[in-house]
Design a protein around this motif. Structure first.
Motif, PDB file in Angstrom:
ATOM      1  N   THR A 239       0.820  -1.221   0.000  1.00  0.00           N
ATOM      2  CA  THR A 239       0.000   0.000   0.000  1.00  0.00           C
ATOM      3  C   THR A 239       0.851   1.267   0.000  1.00  0.00           C
ATOM      4  O   THR A 239       0.554   2.226  -0.712  1.00  0.00           O
ATOM      5  N   LYS A 240       1.940   1.262   0.798  1.00  0.00           N
ATOM      6  CA  LYS A 240       2.736   2.493   0.892  1.00  0.00           C
ATOM      7  C   LYS A 240       3.343   2.868  -0.453  1.00  0.00           C
ATOM      8  O   LYS A 240       3.475   4.052  -0.782  1.00  0.00           O
ATOM      9  N   TYR A 241       3.694   1.863  -1.264  1.00  0.00           N
ATOM     10  CA  TYR A 241       4.253   2.149  -2.581  1.00  0.00           C
ATOM     11  C   TYR A 241       3.166   2.659  -3.524  1.00  0.00           C
ATOM     12  O   TYR A 241       3.371   3.632  -4.265  1.00  0.00           O
ATOM     13  N   GLU A 242       2.011   2.001  -3.535  1.00  0.00           N
ATOM     14  CA  GLU A 242       0.941   2.396  -4.459  1.00  0.00           C
ATOM     15  C   GLU A 242       0.466   3.811  -4.169  1.00  0.00           C
ATOM     16  O   GLU A 242       0.293   4.613  -5.098  1.00  0.00           O
ATOM     17  N   VAL A 243       0.264   4.137  -2.896  1.00  0.00           N
ATOM     18  CA  VAL A 243      -0.193   5.488  -2.539  1.00  0.00           C
ATOM     19  C   VAL A 243       0.859   6.526  -2.921  1.00  0.00           C
ATOM     20  O   VAL A 243       0.550   7.554  -3.546  1.00  0.00           O
ATOM     21  N   ALA A 244       2.135   6.270  -2.554  1.00  0.00           N
ATOM     22  CA  ALA A 244       3.193   7.246  -2.826  1.00  0.00           C
ATOM     23  C   ALA A 244       3.388   7.444  -4.323  1.00  0.00           C
ATOM     24  O   ALA A 244       3.500   8.585  -4.810  1.00  0.00           O
ATOM     25  N   LEU A 245       3.416   6.358  -5.097  1.00  0.00           N
ATOM     26  CA  LEU A 245       3.637   6.468  -6.546  1.00  0.00           C
ATOM     27  C   LEU A 245       2.462   7.169  -7.222  1.00  0.00           C
ATOM     28  O   LEU A 245       2.656   7.980  -8.138  1.00  0.00           O
ATOM     29  N   PHE A 246       1.242   6.875  -6.780  1.00  0.00           N
ATOM     30  CA  PHE A 246       0.073   7.561  -7.345  1.00  0.00           C
ATOM     31  C   PHE A 246       0.143   9.056  -7.062  1.00  0.00           C
ATOM     32  O   PHE A 246      -0.111   9.895  -7.950  1.00  0.00           O
ATOM     33  N   ARG A 247       0.470   9.425  -5.819  1.00  0.00           N
ATOM     34  CA  ARG A 247       0.547  10.848  -5.461  1.00  0.00           C
ATOM     35  C   ARG A 247       1.680  11.552  -6.220  1.00  0.00           C
ATOM     36  O   ARG A 247       1.557  12.726  -6.569  1.00  0.00           O
ATOM     37  N   LEU A 248       2.778  10.852  -6.465  1.00  0.00           N
ATOM     38  CA  LEU A 248       3.872  11.457  -7.228  1.00  0.00           C
ATOM     39  C   LEU A 248       3.431  11.782  -8.648  1.00  0.00           C
ATOM     40  O   LEU A 248       3.700  12.875  -9.174  1.00  0.00           O
ATOM     41  N   VAL A 249       2.744  10.830  -9.289  1.00  0.00           N
ATOM     42  CA  VAL A 249       2.226  11.085 -10.644  1.00  0.00           C
ATOM     43  C   VAL A 249       1.190  12.197 -10.608  1.00  0.00           C
ATOM     44  O   VAL A 249       1.169  13.089 -11.460  1.00  0.00           O
ATOM     45  N   GLN A 250       0.309  12.166  -9.601  1.00  0.00           N
ATOM     46  CA  GLN A 250      -0.726  13.189  -9.475  1.00  0.00           C
ATOM     47  C   GLN A 250      -0.105  14.576  -9.334  1.00  0.00           C
ATOM     48  O   GLN A 250      -0.530  15.536 -10.002  1.00  0.00           O
ATOM     49  N   GLU A 251       0.915  14.695  -8.491  1.00  0.00           N
ATOM     50  CA  GLU A 251       1.557  15.997  -8.272  1.00  0.00           C
ATOM     51  C   GLU A 251       2.267  16.480  -9.536  1.00  0.00           C
ATOM     52  O   GLU A 251       2.166  17.652  -9.907  1.00  0.00           O
ATOM     53  N   ALA A 252       2.990  15.564 -10.195  1.00  0.00           N
ATOM     54  CA  ALA A 252       3.716  15.955 -11.410  1.00  0.00           C
ATOM     55  C   ALA A 252       2.758  16.381 -12.515  1.00  0.00           C
ATOM     56  O   ALA A 252       3.006  17.375 -13.220  1.00  0.00           O
ATOM     57  N   VAL A 253       1.664  15.650 -12.678  1.00  0.00           N
ATOM     58  CA  VAL A 253       0.688  15.994 -13.734  1.00  0.00           C
ATOM     59  C   VAL A 253       0.007  17.317 -13.415  1.00  0.00           C
ATOM     60  O   VAL A 253      -0.174  18.169 -14.296  1.00  0.00           O
ATOM     61  N   GLN A 254      -0.379  17.525 -12.144  1.00  0.00           N
ATOM     62  CA  GLN A 254      -1.011  18.788 -11.759  1.00  0.00           C
ATOM     63  C   GLN A 254      -0.059  19.964 -11.944  1.00  0.00           C
ATOM     64  O   GLN A 254      -0.464  21.043 -12.374  1.00  0.00           O
ATOM     65  N   ASN A 255       1.234  19.761 -11.620  1.00  0.00           N
ATOM     66  CA  ASN A 255       2.222  20.832 -11.852  1.00  0.00           C
ATOM     67  C   ASN A 255       2.323  21.164 -13.335  1.00  0.00           C
ATOM     68  O   ASN A 255       2.422  22.332 -13.724  1.00  0.00           O
ATOM     69  N   ALA A 256       2.331  20.119 -14.177  1.00  0.00           N
ATOM     70  CA  ALA A 256       2.444  20.336 -15.626  1.00  0.00           C
ATOM     71  C   ALA A 256       1.247  21.107 -16.161  1.00  0.00           C
ATOM     72  O   ALA A 256       1.384  21.973 -17.031  1.00  0.00           O
ATOM     73  N   ILE A 257       0.064  20.807 -15.635  1.00  0.00           N
ATOM     74  CA  ILE A 257      -1.149  21.477 -16.128  1.00  0.00           C
ATOM     75  C   ILE A 257      -1.303  22.866 -15.515  1.00  0.00           C
ATOM     76  O   ILE A 257      -1.543  23.852 -16.224  1.00  0.00           O
ATOM     77  N   LYS A 258      -1.137  22.934 -14.193  1.00  0.00           N
ATOM     78  CA  LYS A 258      -1.419  24.172 -13.485  1.00  0.00           C
ATOM     79  C   LYS A 258      -0.335  25.221 -13.668  1.00  0.00           C
ATOM     80  O   LYS A 258      -0.628  26.407 -13.890  1.00  0.00           O
ATOM     81  N   HIS A 259       0.923  24.812 -13.572  1.00  0.00           N
ATOM     82  CA  HIS A 259       2.025  25.785 -13.582  1.00  0.00           C
ATOM     83  C   HIS A 259       2.719  25.886 -14.944  1.00  0.00           C
ATOM     84  O   HIS A 259       3.221  26.954 -15.288  1.00  0.00           O
ATOM     85  N   ALA A 260       2.786  24.780 -15.674  1.00  0.00           N
ATOM     86  CA  ALA A 260       3.542  24.778 -16.930  1.00  0.00           C
ATOM     87  C   ALA A 260       2.654  24.966 -18.158  1.00  0.00           C
ATOM     88  O   ALA A 260       3.173  25.132 -19.265  1.00  0.00           O
TER      89      ALA A 260
END
Length: 379
Positions: free
Chosen positions: A284-305
């Motif tokens: 679980t700790k890997y799935e949650v962390a990896l999902f949040r990492l992708v979520q943060e990177a994608v949101q940064n790309a859309i929102k800031h970039a």
């Protein structure tokens, strides 16, 4: 402001310490160079002195031979005293005395030159030891300086990292409060308003059944059903943002795929998702962390970039997971730390907790490339 003053004071103390050590190194080097110059001068003087000693010894030996011959001559004259004139006798005595005096002076000169030679050799030995000690101290101080610079750099980095983590912790608290406010607004403006409208429409359905026709009541019921469906969709969307239930039910890859499809549909962004390797369930700790990492990177790309195209690639191997998130957005200067770049700090924190590594490669106007590698240790 106080923290900045403290950092400047610490930097000043560190710089003064390093400068003091460097000055000591320069002084020792200067002593070594002066000793080296004196050593060379004394070495030249010793060579000259040794040559003079040899010349003096040779001259003394020659005089000693002359004295020996003169003594033999004097003995002959003494034995046959009546055969020589007074002048000849006086000349033999004077010559012998002069040769003996010259020999004594030459031997004294030899003794003094030998003493000078020995003293020069002792001084050269002492200077040689001084130069070696100076070279050794200079080398040791260089090592100390390297350690000091490295250690102080590490101290500065640790302090900076601690400060950054403290600021990050405060930002987390602020983010939590902001998230609560956002959820409160969303619940008020979304499901709460819809439920209030549903209650009003339910009352309207009741009046319609009593006062009007059944057909009109059925139309109102259909409208209420539509509102209930919309309200349910909003509630599920809010729950999904908090933590997608599909992550527990389906696993990382299906949840990530569904999330990116929703983001693509909602924002109109071209998102390409690639999954290779094993599609197995992770702890679980890997799935949650990896999902949040992708979520943060994608949101940064859309929102800031303001990215138009995003590529997300996931590779799950036996002992490692690799994430690659690439966009064609505005990019940023990775050497310039932005004041509110706590999304990146949070990503670093997540990866660090998993003993992984994360690299950002970006240039202004050329998009961003994020590479994450996380070792799998629990199975």
């Amino acid at each position: 402001m106080v923290r900045k003053i403290e950092e400047k004071a610490l930097d000043l103390i560190i710089n003064e310490m390093v400068e003091a050590v460097e000055n000591s190194k320069d002084e020792i080097f200067h002593i070594g160079e002066e000793s080296r110059k004196e050593y060379e001068q004394l070495q030249n003087e010793l060579e000259v002195t040794k040559a003079n000693v040899i010349q003096t010894i040779e001259a003394g030996d020659q005089l000693e031979q002359k004295v020996r011959f003169s003594r033999i001559r004097l003995s002959e004259v003494s034995q046959h005293f009546d055969q020589y004139s007074e002048v000849e006798i006086r000349e033999v005595y004077e010559l012998t005395h002069q040769l003996q005096t010259d020999l004594a002076m030459e031997r004294e000169k030899e003794r003094l030159l030998r003493q000078k030679r020995d003293e020069l050799e002792r001084r050269l030995l002492s200077l040689d030891q001084t130069m070696k000690r100076a070279e050794g101290l200079t080398g040791k101080i260089s090592v100390v300086l390297n350690y000091l610079n490295d250690d102080f750099q590490q101290i500065t980095e640790v302090l900076h990292d601690a400060q950054e983590k403290q600021e990050f912790g405060l930002k987390i608290i602020e983010a939590q409060e902001e998230e609560r406010r956002r959820l409160s607004r969303e619940m008020h403006d979304g499901p709460a308003q819809m439920l209030a409208n549903i209650l009003l429409r339910a009352d309207l359905v009741d009046r319609t059944i009593r006062e009007r026709s059944v057909e009109e009541a059925i139309k109102e019921i259909k409208s209420v059903r539509k509102m209930v469906r919309s309200s349910l969709y909003e509630v599920r969307r809010i729950i999904y943002d908090l933590r997608p239930m599909a992550l527990d039910d389906l696993g990382l890859i299906p949840t990530m795929k569904k999330y990116l499809e929703n983001v693509k549909e909602y924002n109109g962004t071209n998102i390409e998702f690639i999954s290779i390797g094993y599609e197995k369930r992770l702890p679980t700790k890997y799935e949650v962390a990896l999902f949040r990492l992708v979520q943060e990177a994608v949101q940064n790309a859309i929102k800031h970039a303001s990215a138009k195209k995003i590529t997300v690639k996931v590779e799950i191997m036996k002992n490692k997971v690799t994430l690659l998130i690439k966009d064609d957005g505005k990019g940023f200067d990775i050497k310039t730390k932005k004041e509110k770049s706590f999304g990146i700090v949070g990503m670093n924190e997540r990866v660090e907790m998993l003993d992984g590594e994360i690299n950002f490669n970006s240039k202004i106007g050329e998009g961003t490339f994020v590479l994450i590698k996380v070792p799998l240790k629990d199975f």
